[in-house]
Motif scaffolding. Structure first.
Motif, PDB file in Angstrom:
ATOM      1  N   UNK A  53       0.831  -1.212   0.000  1.00 22.01           N
ATOM      2  CA  UNK A  53       0.000   0.000   0.000  1.00 22.01           C
ATOM      3  C   UNK A  53       0.860   1.255   0.000  1.00 22.01           C
ATOM      4  N   UNK A  54       2.011   1.191   0.648  1.00 20.84           N
ATOM      5  CA  UNK A  54       2.916   2.341   0.641  1.00 20.84           C
ATOM      6  C   UNK A  54       3.514   2.589  -0.747  1.00 20.84           C
ATOM      7  N   UNK A  55       3.575   1.537  -1.551  1.00 24.33           N
ATOM      8  CA  UNK A  55       4.129   1.658  -2.906  1.00 24.33           C
ATOM      9  C   UNK A  55       3.056   1.959  -3.959  1.00 24.33           C
ATOM     10  N   UNK A  56       1.788   1.861  -3.566  1.00 21.67           N
ATOM     11  CA  UNK A  56       0.698   1.988  -4.534  1.00 21.67           C
ATOM     12  C   UNK A  56       0.597   3.406  -5.094  1.00 21.67           C
ATOM     13  N   UNK A  57       0.678   3.519  -6.411  1.00 20.53           N
ATOM     14  CA  UNK A  57       0.482   4.782  -7.126  1.00 20.53           C
ATOM     15  C   UNK A  57      -0.324   4.475  -8.377  1.00 20.53           C
ATOM     16  N   UNK A  58      -0.817   5.511  -9.042  1.00 17.53           N
ATOM     17  CA  UNK A  58      -1.566   5.285 -10.266  1.00 17.53           C
ATOM     18  C   UNK A  58      -0.662   4.698 -11.348  1.00 17.53           C
ATOM     19  N   UNK A  59       0.626   5.078 -11.346  1.00 15.28           N
ATOM     20  CA  UNK A  59       1.557   4.567 -12.358  1.00 15.28           C
ATOM     21  C   UNK A  59       1.827   3.071 -12.162  1.00 15.28           C
ATOM     22  N   UNK A  93      -8.030   1.662   6.294  1.00 13.56           N
ATOM     23  CA  UNK A  93      -7.286   2.599   7.138  1.00 13.56           C
ATOM     24  C   UNK A  93      -6.399   3.509   6.298  1.00 13.56           C
ATOM     25  N   UNK A  94      -5.768   2.937   5.276  1.00 13.95           N
ATOM     26  CA  UNK A  94      -4.908   3.736   4.405  1.00 13.95           C
ATOM     27  C   UNK A  94      -5.731   4.758   3.631  1.00 13.95           C
ATOM     28  N   UNK A  95      -6.901   4.340   3.154  1.00  9.58           N
ATOM     29  CA  UNK A  95      -7.751   5.238   2.359  1.00  9.58           C
ATOM     30  C   UNK A  95      -8.280   6.396   3.192  1.00  9.58           C
ATOM     31  N   UNK A  96      -8.698   6.125   4.423  1.00  5.31           N
ATOM     32  CA  UNK A  96      -9.248   7.193   5.258  1.00  5.31           C
ATOM     33  C   UNK A  96      -8.163   8.137   5.763  1.00  5.31           C
ATOM     34  N   UNK A  97      -6.915   7.695   5.739  1.00  2.00           N
ATOM     35  CA  UNK A  97      -5.817   8.539   6.202  1.00  2.00           C
ATOM     36  C   UNK A  97      -5.187   9.352   5.078  1.00  2.00           C
ATOM     37  N   UNK A 100      -6.472  12.596  -0.262  1.00  5.99           N
ATOM     38  CA  UNK A 100      -6.159  13.036  -1.622  1.00  5.99           C
ATOM     39  C   UNK A 100      -6.140  11.880  -2.609  1.00  5.99           C
ATOM     40  N   UNK A 101      -5.948  10.652  -2.122  1.00  3.68           N
ATOM     41  CA  UNK A 101      -5.858   9.484  -3.002  1.00  3.68           C
ATOM     42  C   UNK A 101      -7.108   8.614  -2.917  1.00  3.68           C
ATOM     43  N   UNK A 102      -8.217   9.188  -2.468  1.00  5.64           N
ATOM     44  CA  UNK A 102      -9.434   8.396  -2.273  1.00  5.64           C
ATOM     45  C   UNK A 102      -9.924   7.751  -3.561  1.00  5.64           C
ATOM     46  N   UNK A 103      -9.761   8.450  -4.687  1.00  6.06           N
ATOM     47  CA  UNK A 103     -10.204   7.881  -5.965  1.00  6.06           C
ATOM     48  C   UNK A 103      -9.409   6.623  -6.311  1.00  6.06           C
ATOM     49  N   UNK A 104      -8.116   6.640  -6.027  1.00  4.55           N
ATOM     50  CA  UNK A 104      -7.277   5.471  -6.300  1.00  4.55           C
ATOM     51  C   UNK A 104      -7.693   4.288  -5.422  1.00  4.55           C
ATOM     52  N   UNK A 105      -7.980   4.554  -4.139  1.00  3.03           N
ATOM     53  CA  UNK A 105      -8.382   3.471  -3.256  1.00  3.03           C
ATOM     54  C   UNK A 105      -9.777   2.954  -3.594  1.00  3.03           C
TER      55      UNK A 105
END
Length: 320
Positions: A53-59, A93-97, A100-105
């Motif tokens: 999850x720490x590595x997750x990006x759109x790319x 937990x990651x999404x609620x914290x 700005x990245x809610x769309x990705x989650x």
């Protein structure tokens, strides 16, 4: 015993003595870090999924999300879906914290719902026919349960934390400005209360966005949605409707209830589902006050407070 299993070693005195060769044991000790921890233990799942999850990006979304789903699918070997529940908790937990990245989650949750193995099941959660719920339906059930639990237990705690820390946080903000002016922007340390308030605020905003995403997905098909979706949307609004129905989100809520109204008039749902929807319409019309609470004895001050809330500008007293 075959002589091929022995190695001849020279021995002092000139004689030869057969010595049995070493063999690798199935449970041989290894210096590899974590080798004594099973691959699917809760500790390993926690560490691995958090790292992903720490590595997750759109790319890198496709490759990282595939790995997260692989970990969630380890629940194929379980009867209670505990690994899937753990992965959902970490994603939630990651999404609620990270608002700005809610769309990705949200995209990750949708992919998980579509690709969770149908072999993943929970014997304790069954459909109307008595069969265990599996795969994507189970994922959605778990996710909605997590949302509801966070509102019922966590939301109150977050609000209390924020309220208790508000005064201290304001003092810290004032100290920050004062120090920046006096020291030319030098770094200032803040209290634990300040950071608790900031984290509570982030999680609250993230939780609201997740709720809206869940509602949109549940109302995406008003022609033939299925009983599971209708029950989920009704239970979700019963639990969190009052928190979401704010002046800022009123236009969104009106759209949701318009779609629910269309859904209630569909010939493809039975009378039980229609009555569930009507109960939610009535709940909103009462400003989200449960029927038994309305009928219960109350103080005059409470009556005036309810009347004041109903008369607030922009509040709709009838379902959209």
């Amino acid at each position: 015993m075959s002589t091929s299993t022995f190695i001849n070693l020279p021995i002092r005195g000139g004689g030869l003595e057969p010595v049995q060769a070493l063999e690798r044991s199935d449970n041989a000790w290894s210096t590899r870090r974590g080798s004594n921890v099973p691959g699917d233990s809760a500790e390993v799942v926690e560490r691995k999924v958090k790292g992903l999850l720490n590595k997750l990006t759109m790319e890198r979304f496709d490759s990282i999300s595939d790995q997260i789903i692989d970990w969630a699918n380890k629940s194929e070997k379980e009867k209670d879906g505990r690994t899937l529940i753990q992965v959902i908790r970490l994603v939630f937990e990651k999404a609620t914290d990270e608002v700005a990245w809610s769309e990705m989650y949200a995209r990750l949750c949708r992919k998980m719902m579509e690709q969770i193995s149908p072999a993943v099941m929970d014997e304790g959660i069954r459909n109307t026919e008595g069969q265990p719920i599996t795969g994507g339906l189970l994922f959605r059930k778990y996710l909605l349960n997590r949302c509801q639990e966070d509102f019922e237990r966590g939301w109150t705690d977050q609000v209390k934390t924020a309220a208790a820390a508000a005064e201290k946080a304001q003092d810290d903000e004032a100290a920050k400005k004062s120090n920046e002016t006096a020291q030319g922007g030098e770094e200032v340390s803040f209290s634990d209360e300040y950071y608790a308030a900031q984290k509570s605020k982030r999680r609250g905003l993230g939780l609201e966005r997740i709720m809206h995403e869940c509602i949109k997905k549940l109302l995406s098909n008003v022609d033939n949605p299925g009983e599971e979706k209708i029950e989920s949307i009704c239970k979700l609004f019963t639990t969190v409707g009052q928190s979401l129905d704010t002046s800022k989100a009123r236009s969104h809520m009106d759209i949701y209830f318009k779609r629910m109204r269309d859904l209630s008039e569909s010939p493809n749902i039975d009378s039980r589902m229609k009555y569930m929807l009507l109960d939610v319409f009535e709940l909103r019309s009462r400003a989200w006050v449960p029927r038994n609470a309305v009928a219960a004895p109350t103080t005059l001050a409470s009556v005036h407070e309810q009347r004041r809330r109903r008369q607030q500008p922009g509040r709709r007293m009838q379902p959209a």
